[in-house]
Design a protein around this motif. Structure first.
Motif, short mmCIF file in Angstrom:
data_model
loop_
_atom_site.label_atom_id
_atom_site.label_comp_id
_atom_site.label_asym_id
_atom_site.label_seq_id
_atom_site.Cartn_x
_atom_site.Cartn_y
_atom_site.Cartn_z
N SER A 37 0.83 -1.21 0.00
CA SER A 37 0.00 0.00 0.00
C SER A 37 0.86 1.26 0.00
N MET A 38 1.99 1.24 0.73
CA MET A 38 2.87 2.40 0.77
C MET A 38 3.51 2.65 -0.60
N VAL A 39 3.90 1.59 -1.29
CA VAL A 39 4.48 1.75 -2.63
C VAL A 39 3.45 2.32 -3.59
N ALA A 40 2.22 1.79 -3.53
CA ALA A 40 1.16 2.32 -4.39
C ALA A 40 0.88 3.79 -4.08
N ALA A 41 0.89 4.15 -2.79
CA ALA A 41 0.66 5.55 -2.40
C ALA A 41 1.79 6.45 -2.89
N ALA A 42 3.04 5.94 -2.84
CA ALA A 42 4.17 6.74 -3.32
C ALA A 42 4.07 6.99 -4.82
N VAL A 43 3.74 5.95 -5.59
CA VAL A 43 3.57 6.12 -7.04
C VAL A 43 2.44 7.10 -7.32
N LEU A 44 1.33 6.95 -6.61
CA LEU A 44 0.20 7.85 -6.79
C LEU A 44 0.58 9.29 -6.44
N GLY A 45 1.37 9.46 -5.38
CA GLY A 45 1.77 10.80 -4.97
C GLY A 45 2.68 11.47 -5.99
N LEU A 239 8.21 12.55 0.53
CA LEU A 239 7.95 11.92 1.83
C LEU A 239 7.26 10.57 1.66
N LEU A 240 6.34 10.48 0.70
CA LEU A 240 5.67 9.21 0.45
C LEU A 240 6.65 8.16 -0.08
N VAL A 241 7.57 8.60 -0.94
CA VAL A 241 8.57 7.67 -1.47
C VAL A 241 9.47 7.17 -0.37
N VAL A 242 9.94 8.07 0.50
CA VAL A 242 10.79 7.68 1.62
C VAL A 242 10.05 6.75 2.55
N ALA A 243 8.78 7.05 2.83
CA ALA A 243 8.00 6.18 3.70
C ALA A 243 7.81 4.78 3.11
N ALA A 244 7.68 4.73 1.77
CA ALA A 244 7.52 3.43 1.11
C ALA A 244 8.79 2.59 1.26
#
Length: 247
Positions: A37-45, A239-244
């Motif tokens: 889910s974090m990877v998908a959120a990073a791509v979406l962001g 930030l989303l990429v780092v979190a992923a």
């Protein structure tokens, strides 16, 4: 009067994507499953940040003080008196002093220019007639004036004309104000010029005002700044990429 010019197609695409991204982000939060889910959120962001800076942010804004060009990452403000030249090819370019700024929107494609050329030929051609009756309905005076104004022009050409006209009007108004001020100072009794003092300070002041406000003769007429909204969008995506990666 404030005027804002954007790309209609880009704006529609941008808001459609924003709705799509918001729906998917809510779905990812509701069905959170760890790193996937974090990877998908990073791509979406990242994609959302790109869509925002390329579709929703760019605009050309005409205000009372000058023209603001909002490109994907930077804002460029040009006072009306500092506008030297405005050209339109596939995009609008504003020259001021020793610098130039190219507007991201509006742009004119080769197809749009070909369509504008066809409109120009049809507007200038006489209305054909057969016998006593015309083969086309007679347009009103307002419709004919609008067709002639837009004949052979794209949206970019029309916006470039608006910028040029407002810049010329601002320069004329400034020249008239300076001439009126100079005439009043020369005829007023008791002024240093009337008392026989040299008029060099007055000339120096006028030159200083012209150099300070910008008349297109200085390289500092263009005021370029980074766009805070674009930087914030990319910061959130980062930030989303780092979190992923850390998840």
């Amino acid at each position: 009067m404030k005027q804002v010019f954007r790309s209609t197609l880009a704006t529609v695409v941008g808001w459609v994507w924003m709705a799509f991204a918001a729906f998917n982000m809510v779905d990812l939060i509701a069905r959170y499953s760890g790193q996937a889910s974090m990877v998908a959120a990073a791509v979406l962001g990242v994609l959302t940040a790109l869509v925002f800076v390329t579709c929703l942010r760019p605009a050309v804004i005409l205000s009372e003080d000058g023209v603001l060009v909002r490109n994907p990452l930077r804002n460029t403000f040009v006072p009306w008196r500092a506008v030297d030249e405005v050209t339109a090819s596939h995009s609008i370019t504003i020259a001021s002093g020793g610098g130039r700024v190219r507007c991201w929107v509006p742009q004119a494609s080769a197809r749009e220019r070909a369509a504008a050329a066809r409109r120009g030929r049809s507007a200038s051609a006489p209305v054909p007639a057969r016998g006593r009756f015309r083969t086309e309905p007679v347009r009103s005076k307002g419709e004919r004036a609008a067709a002639e104004a837009l004949a052979g022009k794209t949206h970019a050409d029309w916006v470039a004309e608006q910028i040029t006209e407002r810049a010329e009007a601002a320069r004329r108004a400034a020249s008239m104000a300076e001439a009126s001020k100079a005439a009043g100072a020369s005829t007023a009794p008791g002024t240093p010029a009337a008392a026989g003092t040299p008029a060099e300070p007055e000339a120096g002041t006028a030159a200083g005002v012209e150099a300070g406000t910008g008349t297109g003769t200085g390289a500092g007429a263009l005021k370029v700044t980074w766009a805070p909204s674009a930087l914030a969008a990319f910061a959130a995506a980062t930030l989303l990429v780092v979190a992923a990666f850390l998840a």
